[in-house]
Motif scaffolding. Structure first.
Motif, PDB file in Angstrom:
ATOM      1  N   SER A   5      -1.660   7.394  53.595  1.00  0.00           N
ATOM      2  CA  SER A   5      -2.606   8.420  52.992  1.00  0.00           C
ATOM      3  C   SER A   5      -3.501   7.863  51.824  1.00  0.00           C
ATOM      4  N   TYR A   6      -4.716   8.831  51.702  1.00  0.00           N
ATOM      5  CA  TYR A   6      -5.761   8.243  50.607  1.00  0.00           C
ATOM      6  C   TYR A   6      -4.728   8.260  49.246  1.00  0.00           C
ATOM      7  N   ALA A   7      -4.098   9.346  49.194  1.00  0.00           N
ATOM      8  CA  ALA A   7      -3.410   9.732  47.735  1.00  0.00           C
ATOM      9  C   ALA A   7      -2.607   8.209  47.257  1.00  0.00           C
ATOM     10  N   MET A  26     -17.509  16.374  42.223  1.00  0.00           N
ATOM     11  CA  MET A  26     -18.118  16.284  43.594  1.00  0.00           C
ATOM     12  C   MET A  26     -17.664  15.295  44.291  1.00  0.00           C
ATOM     13  N   GLY A  27     -16.829  15.697  45.440  1.00  0.00           N
ATOM     14  CA  GLY A  27     -15.997  14.645  46.252  1.00  0.00           C
ATOM     15  C   GLY A  27     -14.958  14.202  45.656  1.00  0.00           C
ATOM     16  N   CYS A  28     -13.951  15.247  45.465  1.00  0.00           N
ATOM     17  CA  CYS A  28     -12.599  14.835  44.550  1.00  0.00           C
ATOM     18  C   CYS A  28     -11.448  14.437  45.226  1.00  0.00           C
ATOM     19  N   SER A  29     -11.551  14.710  46.547  1.00  0.00           N
ATOM     20  CA  SER A  29     -10.501  14.120  47.465  1.00  0.00           C
ATOM     21  C   SER A  29      -9.173  14.654  47.292  1.00  0.00           C
ATOM     22  N   SER A  30      -8.262  14.175  47.846  1.00  0.00           N
ATOM     23  CA  SER A  30      -6.801  14.778  47.838  1.00  0.00           C
ATOM     24  C   SER A  30      -5.752  13.932  47.098  1.00  0.00           C
ATOM     25  N   PRO A  84      -4.248  11.713  43.326  1.00  0.00           N
ATOM     26  CA  PRO A  84      -4.139  12.009  41.982  1.00  0.00           C
ATOM     27  C   PRO A  84      -5.233  11.649  41.257  1.00  0.00           C
ATOM     28  N   ASN A  85      -6.494  10.786  41.720  1.00  0.00           N
ATOM     29  CA  ASN A  85      -7.475  10.308  41.013  1.00  0.00           C
ATOM     30  C   ASN A  85      -8.502  11.622  40.158  1.00  0.00           C
ATOM     31  N   ALA A  86      -8.403  12.745  41.039  1.00  0.00           N
ATOM     32  CA  ALA A  86      -9.304  13.776  40.345  1.00  0.00           C
ATOM     33  C   ALA A  86      -8.827  14.306  39.063  1.00  0.00           C
ATOM     34  N   ASN A 101     -14.589  20.028  44.129  1.00  0.00           N
ATOM     35  CA  ASN A 101     -15.379  20.214  45.270  1.00  0.00           C
ATOM     36  C   ASN A 101     -15.039  18.959  46.287  1.00  0.00           C
ATOM     37  N   ASP A 102     -15.101  19.398  47.551  1.00  0.00           N
ATOM     38  CA  ASP A 102     -14.964  18.434  48.513  1.00  0.00           C
ATOM     39  C   ASP A 102     -15.336  19.143  49.897  1.00  0.00           C
ATOM     40  N   LEU A 103     -15.625  18.283  50.920  1.00  0.00           N
ATOM     41  CA  LEU A 103     -15.675  19.102  52.176  1.00  0.00           C
ATOM     42  C   LEU A 103     -14.603  19.920  52.790  1.00  0.00           C
ATOM     43  N   LYS A 121     -17.074  22.581  50.213  1.00  0.00           N
ATOM     44  CA  LYS A 121     -18.511  22.840  50.803  1.00  0.00           C
ATOM     45  C   LYS A 121     -19.131  21.547  50.514  1.00  0.00           C
ATOM     46  N   THR A 122     -20.098  21.137  51.334  1.00  0.00           N
ATOM     47  CA  THR A 122     -20.823  19.807  51.510  1.00  0.00           C
ATOM     48  C   THR A 122     -21.664  20.043  50.174  1.00  0.00           C
ATOM     49  N   PHE A 123     -21.434  18.806  49.227  1.00  0.00           N
ATOM     50  CA  PHE A 123     -22.269  18.710  48.008  1.00  0.00           C
ATOM     51  C   PHE A 123     -23.803  18.598  48.297  1.00  0.00           C
ATOM     52  N   TYR A 124     -24.336  18.324  49.730  1.00  0.00           N
ATOM     53  CA  TYR A 124     -25.670  18.176  49.746  1.00  0.00           C
ATOM     54  C   TYR A 124     -26.033  19.461  50.085  1.00  0.00           C
ATOM     55  N   GLY A 125     -26.362  20.242  49.083  1.00  0.00           N
ATOM     56  CA  GLY A 125     -26.646  21.564  49.269  1.00  0.00           C
ATOM     57  C   GLY A 125     -26.129  22.355  47.916  1.00  0.00           C
ATOM     58  N   SER A 162     -19.273  12.619  39.891  1.00  0.00           N
ATOM     59  CA  SER A 162     -18.825  12.368  41.131  1.00  0.00           C
ATOM     60  C   SER A 162     -18.305  10.770  41.279  1.00  0.00           C
ATOM     61  N   SER A 163     -17.374  10.724  41.961  1.00  0.00           N
ATOM     62  CA  SER A 163     -16.828   9.171  42.125  1.00  0.00           C
ATOM     63  C   SER A 163     -16.632   8.837  43.359  1.00  0.00           C
ATOM     64  N   TYR A 164     -17.200   7.853  43.743  1.00  0.00           N
ATOM     65  CA  TYR A 164     -17.046   7.032  45.092  1.00  0.00           C
ATOM     66  C   TYR A 164     -17.400   7.952  46.291  1.00  0.00           C
ATOM     67  N   SER A 165     -18.245   8.799  46.015  1.00  0.00           N
ATOM     68  CA  SER A 165     -18.502   9.823  47.258  1.00  0.00           C
ATOM     69  C   SER A 165     -20.073   9.730  47.648  1.00  0.00           C
ATOM     70  N   LEU A 166     -21.146   9.388  46.716  1.00  0.00           N
ATOM     71  CA  LEU A 166     -22.473   9.770  47.119  1.00  0.00           C
ATOM     72  C   LEU A 166     -23.092   8.491  48.118  1.00  0.00           C
TER      73      LEU A 166
HETATM   74  C1  LIG Z   1     -13.461   7.641  48.656  1.00  0.00           C
HETATM   75  S1  LIG Z   1     -13.539   9.344  48.547  1.00  0.00           S
HETATM   76  C2  LIG Z   1     -13.450   9.342  46.631  1.00  0.00           C
HETATM   77  C3  LIG Z   1     -12.571  10.455  46.096  1.00  0.00           C
HETATM   78  C4  LIG Z   1     -12.446  10.568  44.505  1.00  0.00           C
HETATM   79  N1  LIG Z   1     -13.683  10.747  43.909  1.00  0.00           N
HETATM   80  C5  LIG Z   1     -11.788   9.340  44.062  1.00  0.00           C
HETATM   81  O1  LIG Z   1     -12.783   8.918  43.462  1.00  0.00           O
HETATM   82  O2  LIG Z   1     -10.703   8.799  44.425  1.00  0.00           O
HETATM   83  C6  LIG Z   1     -14.835  10.062  48.917  1.00  0.00           C
HETATM   84  C7  LIG Z   1     -14.844  11.762  49.036  1.00  0.00           C
HETATM   85  O3  LIG Z   1     -16.085  12.140  49.007  1.00  0.00           O
HETATM   86  C8  LIG Z   1     -16.048  13.355  49.944  1.00  0.00           C
HETATM   87  N2  LIG Z   1     -17.268  13.629  50.526  1.00  0.00           N
HETATM   88  C9  LIG Z   1     -18.049  12.691  51.198  1.00  0.00           C
HETATM   89  N3  LIG Z   1     -19.188  13.543  51.606  1.00  0.00           N
HETATM   90  C10 LIG Z   1     -19.087  14.630  51.105  1.00  0.00           C
HETATM   91  C11 LIG Z   1     -20.001  15.681  50.821  1.00  0.00           C
HETATM   92  N4  LIG Z   1     -21.292  15.823  51.535  1.00  0.00           N
HETATM   93  N5  LIG Z   1     -19.738  16.845  50.238  1.00  0.00           N
HETATM   94  C12 LIG Z   1     -18.473  17.172  49.654  1.00  0.00           C
HETATM   95  N6  LIG Z   1     -17.562  15.857  49.575  1.00  0.00           N
HETATM   96  C13 LIG Z   1     -17.890  14.682  50.254  1.00  0.00           C
HETATM   97  C14 LIG Z   1     -15.003  12.805  50.972  1.00  0.00           C
HETATM   98  O4  LIG Z   1     -14.479  13.815  51.787  1.00  0.00           O
HETATM   99  C15 LIG Z   1     -13.900  12.117  50.177  1.00  0.00           C
HETATM  100  O5  LIG Z   1     -13.166  12.985  49.817  1.00  0.00           O
END
Ligand SMILES: C[S@@+](CC[C@H](N)C(=O)[O-])C[C@H]1O[C@@H](n2cnc3c(N)ncnc32)[C@H](O)[C@@H]1O
Length: 360
Positions: free
Chosen positions: A17-19, A57-61, A63-65, A95-97, A133-137, A150-154
């Motif tokens: 898992s990602y966790a 934004m993009g918290c994932s699942s 413990p990091n968030a 927030n996440d997808l 919801k997508t953070f692109y909007g 936002s960490s490691y998502s953009l």
């Molecule tokens: C590598 S994970 C990083 C998660 C967490 N922030 C961390 O640092 O461990 C990237 C996350 O960004 C989310 N993500 C990617 N595109 C996104 C979007 N358009 N809107 C919201 N979340 C998005 C993914 O679903 C994923 O959970």
């Protein structure tokens, strides 16, 4: 590929898992810790809200968030004591997808809340909710947020760039899955155009949702040369190509598949923030972290760590085109390729961290 519908980190809390495989993201975020702490301290002491509203934004699942949220709460608690004020209440939006494993994340909330309340007898109330919801909007109403992170998502795009296919439907990035050393200008431009659209939409949306003088800290993968990012996904692409040569994957599938992934340079990011115009840049820096984090380990251990981390992030995207049955073989081969690569040349994530203030 409908990224918004299919993309999710590997769910649950099992060994794949990602966790369980997100230590590298945690390390990268903690390296940017001083920027996050300084920005939250400054925004709190400037605005002094009774309820501090923040979003990840993009918290994932994993413990990091929540680790990050508790660090931010500690910093603001300390800052409020230093100006003789009560600790504010906290509103936290994760927030996440929609496909994100929010249940696994919410299962961590009881122990998170318990740990929060324990500190020095001070009352620290935190109200956490999920925003799938997508953070692109737009995700939030106008002028709600004091702090956005936002960490490691953009570096993940909203879609695979349309320009990767010619007008008559011919794939243009054959044999690769992202920008590589041998990519044509056309490929680079298609990726950059998509990043530009997405990043500007992200800035515009957050600027409406944040209060004036609110702060935002973004950490994402970048590159020194965006037309040659030297990313692990290039190596994953050549591993898929090896599998084509062994007849384990159909060539057409690889030719059509591309990752929605772009690593901008600091200059590209600076230009887009300035052109969009809603934010003033306080900090914009680049730093690197070894792919395997701990270079004192042996090559096998390091390669396994890297391969498992990339699998937890990319498997849902790969599964849109390649069968799940090939994933074990793919990531075993990938591990071998990583080991060969790091034996001869250091591999590093190039990271961008930026702190901006919402203009009046
Ligand atoms: C590598 S994970 C990083 C998660 C967490 N922030 C961390 O640092 O461990 C990237 C996350 O960004 C989310 N993500 C990617 N595109 C996104 C979007 N358009 N809107 C919201 N979340 C998005 C993914 O679903 C994923 O959970």
């Amino acid at each position: 590929m409908e990224v918004e519908k299919v993309f999710h980190m590997k769910k649950g809390v099992g060994h794949t898992s990602y966790a369980t495989n997100s230590l590298i993201q945690r390390t990268i975020t903690s390296q940017a810790g001083p920027v996050i702490e300084e920005s939250t301290r400054e925004v709190y002491t400037t605005l002094r809200p009774e309820c501090f509203m923040m979003a990840d934004m993009g918290c994932s699942s994993g413990p990091n968030a929540l680790l990050l949220v508790s660090r931010i709460i500690d910093v603001i608690d300390e800052a409020s004591q230093s100006i003789n004020r009560q600790c504010p209440q906290f509103g936290v939006f994760l927030n996440d997808l929609p496909g994100n494993d929010f249940n696994a994340l919410f299962n961590l909330l009881p122990s998170f809340e318990q740990d929060l309340e324990k500190v020095g007898g001070r009352i620290r109330s935190c109200f956490v909710s999920g925003t799938p919801k997508t953070f692109y909007g737009r995700v939030f109403p106008d002028k709600l947020l004091h702090f956005v992170h936002s960490s490691y998502s953009l570096h993940w795009l909203s879609q695979v760039p349309r320009g990767l296919v010619s007008k008559n439907g011919e794939p243009l990035n054959k044999g690769n899955i992202c920008i590589t050393k041998t990519s044509s200008r056309e490929i680079y431009e298609a990726y950059y155009a998509q990043f530009k659209r997405d990043f500007v939409l992200f800035l515009r949306s957050r600027s409406r949702e944040m209060v004036c003088n609110g702060r935002m800290v973004l950490i994402f993968q970048g590159s020194f040369d965006s037309d040659d990012p030297d990313s692990l996904l290039e190596l994953l692409g050549s591993t898929l190509h090896d599998m084509v040569l062994k007849n384990l994957i159909e060539r057409e599938k690889l030719d059509k598949f591309n990752m929605p992934f772009y690593c901008p340079t600091v200059e590209e990011v600076r230009q887009l923030i300035e052109a969009e115009g809603s934010f003033a840049i306080n900090k914009l820096e680049i730093f690197t972290v070894d792919w395997s984090m701990d270079t004192s380990q042996n090559l096998e251990t390091r390669a396994k760590f890297v391969s498992k981390g990339i699998r937890a992030v990319t498997e849902s995207l790969l599964a849109t085109t390649f069968s799940l049955a090939i994933m074990d073989d793919l990531f075993q081969l990938f591990e071998k390729r990583i080991k060969e690569r790091i034996a001869v040349k250091k591999g590093e994530y190039v990271n961008i961290v930026l702190s901006v203030t919402k203009k009046e």
